[in-house]
Design a protein around this motif. Sequence first.
Motif, PDB file in Angstrom:
ATOM      1  N   ASN A 110      36.718   2.056   0.403  1.00 25.65           N
ATOM      2  CA  ASN A 110      35.821   3.114  -0.017  1.00 25.65           C
ATOM      3  C   ASN A 110      36.333   4.414   0.008  1.00 25.65           C
ATOM      4  OD1 ASN A 110      33.038   3.501  -0.553  1.00 25.65           O
ATOM      5  ND2 ASN A 110      33.102   4.496   1.449  1.00 25.65           N
ATOM      6  N   PRO A 144      32.361   4.665   5.639  1.00 29.78           N
ATOM      7  CA  PRO A 144      31.175   4.324   4.814  1.00 29.78           C
ATOM      8  C   PRO A 144      30.665   5.815   4.225  1.00 29.78           C
ATOM      9  CG  PRO A 144      30.535   4.028   7.300  1.00 29.78           C
ATOM     10  CD  PRO A 144      31.864   4.304   6.967  1.00 29.78           C
ATOM     11  N   LEU A 145      29.876   5.753   3.283  1.00 28.74           N
ATOM     12  CA  LEU A 145      29.540   6.776   2.460  1.00 28.74           C
ATOM     13  C   LEU A 145      28.559   7.831   3.196  1.00 28.74           C
ATOM     14  CD1 LEU A 145      28.376   5.234  -1.136  1.00 28.74           C
ATOM     15  CD2 LEU A 145      30.887   6.538  -0.393  1.00 28.74           C
ATOM     16  N   TYR A 171      27.725  -2.532   2.616  1.00 26.25           N
ATOM     17  CA  TYR A 171      27.042  -3.365   1.518  1.00 26.25           C
ATOM     18  C   TYR A 171      27.425  -2.253   0.096  1.00 26.25           C
ATOM     19  CZ  TYR A 171      22.958   0.087   1.518  1.00 26.25           C
ATOM     20  OH  TYR A 171      22.431   1.422   1.747  1.00 26.25           O
ATOM     21  N   GLN A 172      27.515  -1.144   0.296  1.00 26.53           N
ATOM     22  CA  GLN A 172      27.880  -0.236  -0.939  1.00 26.53           C
ATOM     23  C   GLN A 172      29.293  -0.695  -1.512  1.00 26.53           C
ATOM     24  OE1 GLN A 172      26.312   1.909  -2.550  1.00 26.53           O
ATOM     25  NE2 GLN A 172      24.575   2.725  -1.205  1.00 26.53           N
ATOM     26  N   ARG A 229      24.854  -2.390   6.887  1.00 27.03           N
ATOM     27  CA  ARG A 229      24.978  -0.994   6.652  1.00 27.03           C
ATOM     28  C   ARG A 229      26.371  -0.288   6.336  1.00 27.03           C
ATOM     29  NH1 ARG A 229      23.990   4.086   9.656  1.00 27.03           N
ATOM     30  NH2 ARG A 229      22.865   5.573   8.466  1.00 27.03           N
ATOM     31  N   TRP A 239      35.260   8.251   0.650  1.00 22.83           N
ATOM     32  CA  TRP A 239      34.370   8.900   1.376  1.00 22.83           C
ATOM     33  C   TRP A 239      34.745  10.376   0.961  1.00 22.83           C
ATOM     34  CZ3 TRP A 239      35.719  11.832   5.781  1.00 22.83           C
ATOM     35  CH2 TRP A 239      34.501  12.599   6.572  1.00 22.83           C
ATOM     36  N   HIS A 258      34.325  -3.003  -4.837  1.00 23.91           N
ATOM     37  CA  HIS A 258      35.434  -2.314  -4.501  1.00 23.91           C
ATOM     38  C   HIS A 258      35.880  -3.127  -3.590  1.00 23.91           C
ATOM     39  CE1 HIS A 258      33.793   2.121  -4.846  1.00 23.91           C
ATOM     40  NE2 HIS A 258      33.954   1.376  -5.831  1.00 23.91           N
ATOM     41  N   LYS A 305      28.639  -4.045  -3.146  1.00 23.27           N
ATOM     42  CA  LYS A 305      27.910  -4.352  -4.434  1.00 23.27           C
ATOM     43  C   LYS A 305      28.590  -3.639  -5.300  1.00 23.27           C
ATOM     44  CE  LYS A 305      24.686  -0.336  -4.034  1.00 23.27           C
ATOM     45  NZ  LYS A 305      23.128  -0.252  -3.817  1.00 23.27           N
ATOM     46  N   ARG A 306      29.371  -2.730  -5.274  1.00 24.98           N
ATOM     47  CA  ARG A 306      30.116  -1.861  -6.405  1.00 24.98           C
ATOM     48  C   ARG A 306      31.607  -2.602  -6.714  1.00 24.98           C
ATOM     49  NH1 ARG A 306      29.958   4.591  -4.341  1.00 24.98           N
ATOM     50  NH2 ARG A 306      27.893   4.673  -4.556  1.00 24.98           N
TER      51      ARG A 306
END
Length: 202
Positions: free
Chosen positions: A135, A65-66, A91-92, A88, A137, A98, A95-96
């Motif tokens: 993702n 995760p970011l 979700y990034q 957590r 990172w 990816h 929603k992007r």
Amino acid sequence: MPTHYQAASDPGPFARRFGISFQPQSSVVQPGQQGHFIRRPRADADSKTQLQRFEVAPGRWGLIPLFSKDGQEQDTFEARSETAAAERNFYQPWKRGHRCVILADALFQQGDEPGAVVRVSRSDGEPLALAGLWNGWRAPNGDCVESFALLTFSLPDQPEQRRSAILRDAWVDDWLHCPVEETAAYLRPYADDKLVREVLPR
């Protein structure tokens, strides 16, 4: 729950389905190890790459995760489709948009008996198209480390069991390019009569 998978070893499906010239290596990928996934080109890719519809990228199975401090998260190889949009860790990327596809000759899951392993493959010999999230990172040293998670869902009549989301061939392009709000429509059970499930000897 997927325990590991056999990466697709034939370059043909990469060329036929995605127009990608790629020579894969036959390998068993465990959580935490490197695999390859297919996605839309990154938004920050060069202009030549942006003109392509798909690209293949290497990444760790286990999404980083970011907000990660050291990239060592251990329990992020599975993203639950029911909760990923609000979770957590996921979700990034969700929603992007990816989203990614992992081509696998076979997927391995825990069997009903203790220690048993079930090998899942397509009955027609084509690779499975596994739905995932990816993702990028930024490590403390400035390197961009890419990673992915496989999406899973529970069975309505057996909520304690989870299955990996396998995409039908006709859905792959839409899965990668559809609006975020349409994502869940593609996370459905694959037809059992088109899959081969083998219980492997211990």
